[in-house]
Design an enzyme around this catalytic site. Structure first.
Site, PDB file in Angstrom:
ATOM      1  N   GLY A 145      -0.723  -5.343   1.066  1.00  0.00           N
ATOM      2  CA  GLY A 145      -1.971  -5.380   0.115  1.00  0.00           C
ATOM      3  C   GLY A 145      -1.632  -6.032  -1.109  1.00  0.00           C
ATOM      4  O   GLY A 145      -2.829  -6.383  -1.861  1.00  0.00           O
ATOM      5  N   ALA A 175       0.756  -1.184  -0.002  1.00  0.00           N
ATOM      6  CA  ALA A 175       0.008   0.100   0.170  1.00  0.00           C
ATOM      7  C   ALA A 175       0.935   1.245  -0.089  1.00  0.00           C
ATOM      8  O   ALA A 175       2.131   1.184   0.287  1.00  0.00           O
ATOM      9  CB  ALA A 175      -0.868   0.001   1.217  1.00  0.00           C
ATOM     10  N   GLU A 223      -2.571  -9.595  -0.274  1.00  0.00           N
ATOM     11  CA  GLU A 223      -3.977  -9.837  -0.031  1.00  0.00           C
ATOM     12  C   GLU A 223      -4.954  -9.644  -1.207  1.00  0.00           C
ATOM     13  O   GLU A 223      -5.881 -10.178  -1.319  1.00  0.00           O
ATOM     14  CB  GLU A 223      -4.198  -8.621   1.034  1.00  0.00           C
ATOM     15  CG  GLU A 223      -3.515  -8.638   2.373  1.00  0.00           C
ATOM     16  CD  GLU A 223      -3.808  -7.464   3.160  1.00  0.00           C
ATOM     17  OE1 GLU A 223      -4.563  -7.848   4.302  1.00  0.00           O
ATOM     18  OE2 GLU A 223      -3.356  -6.363   2.994  1.00  0.00           O
ATOM     19  N   GLU A 267       3.915  -5.975   7.433  1.00  0.00           N
ATOM     20  CA  GLU A 267       3.213  -5.141   8.069  1.00  0.00           C
ATOM     21  C   GLU A 267       3.496  -4.921   9.397  1.00  0.00           C
ATOM     22  O   GLU A 267       3.557  -3.598   9.938  1.00  0.00           O
ATOM     23  CB  GLU A 267       1.499  -5.209   8.005  1.00  0.00           C
ATOM     24  CG  GLU A 267       0.758  -4.914   6.856  1.00  0.00           C
ATOM     25  CD  GLU A 267       0.577  -6.067   5.937  1.00  0.00           C
ATOM     26  OE1 GLU A 267       0.016  -5.927   4.875  1.00  0.00           O
ATOM     27  OE2 GLU A 267       1.388  -7.061   6.044  1.00  0.00           O
TER      28      GLU A 267
END
Length: 259
Positions: free
Chosen positions: A112, A66, A115, A135
């Site tokens: 992300g 991200a 994900e 993360e």
């Protein structure tokens, strides 16, 4: 469809989505997530689309995470809303789509990005791909379904190890633990995804949708068996079922119309 951060092309009933922020390693910022939400919704409501391939621009990254700068000063409430909105409009929307989504992972799939790949129904990785959820190195945890989907795919022990060490794994290891379906040469990546979707395109669209819904229900609903039973029953009401049975009896190839 014209986007600033995506390239979208519909060809031979397959929607190709390329996240086009190569200089930023295709990181997911707010604008990119909004465009993904729009194109995923478009795929769901467009009958012509029989399947979707998502990949990243260039040869280095699928999506390398991200855009951290965008949320570096968020409050807890803002962080929760960021995750909830992304989950609903993009990641869950992909997983719950009636159309099969294939992630063609052409390099780094981190945070992300991993994900996003895990929200897709099938994952194919190029040999140079590296996958991980880093993360915790930022004092965060995955917020777009990473803790849930990774556990579903690889099991609790491996998921906890990957998440709390933040270590990346290779494409070969990802295939070994069931995180990706196939590992291929980067030059063969889109071709392999097309090969799978071209096989799916020969099947009854409503039955494909019912199968996806039933499999996802095994994870996300209290009684996935009940969903399967109901979807099985609905198939008997379709013209495709009648065509499939007739073609079988007549020893010919079925022609499905998605009705």
């Amino acid at each position: 469809m014209a986007y600033q951060n995506l390239i979208s092309e519909l060809k031979d009933n397959i929607l190709y989505i390329t996240i086009n922020r190569e200089k930023a390693l295709n990181a997911l910022n707010k604008d990119t997530l909004a465009e993904l939400a729009d194109v995923v919704a478009f795929a769901g409501k467009t009958e012509e689309i029989r399947g979707v391939i998502i990949t990243g621009a260039g040869e280095k990254a699928f999506v390398a995470g991200a855009d951290i700068k965008e949320f570096s000063d968020y409050t807890g409430k803002q962080g929760e809303e960021l995750a909830r909105s992304g989950q609903d409009l993009v990641f869950n929307a992909i997983e719950n789509s009636k159309k099969p989504f294939i992630a063609a992972v052409n390099g780094f799939a981190l945070g992300g990005g991993l994900e996003l790949a895990m929200a897709c129904h099938i994952r194919i990785a190029s040999e140079n791909a590296k996958l991980g959820l880093p993360e915790v190195t930022l004092g965060l945890i995955p917020g777009y379904g990473g803790t849930q989907r990774l556990t579903q795919l690889v099991g609790k022990g491996k998921a906890i190890e990957m998440i709390i060490t933040a270590n990346m794994i290779t494409a070969v290891e990802a295939e070994k633990i069931g995180l990706v379906n196939y590992v291929v040469l980067q030059t063969d990546l889109i071709g392999k995804a097309e090969e799978i979707l071209n096989a799916i395109k020969q099947r009854a669209p409503l039955a494909v949708a019912a199968a996806i819904k039933s499999v996802i229900a095994s994870i996300n609903e209290t009684d996935g068996y009940d969903t399967e039973i109901k979807e099985f029953g609905k198939c008997f009401e379709t013209s495709d079922f009648k065509e499939g049975v007739t073609a079988f009896v007549e020893k010919r190839k079925a022609v499905f119309l998605g009705k």
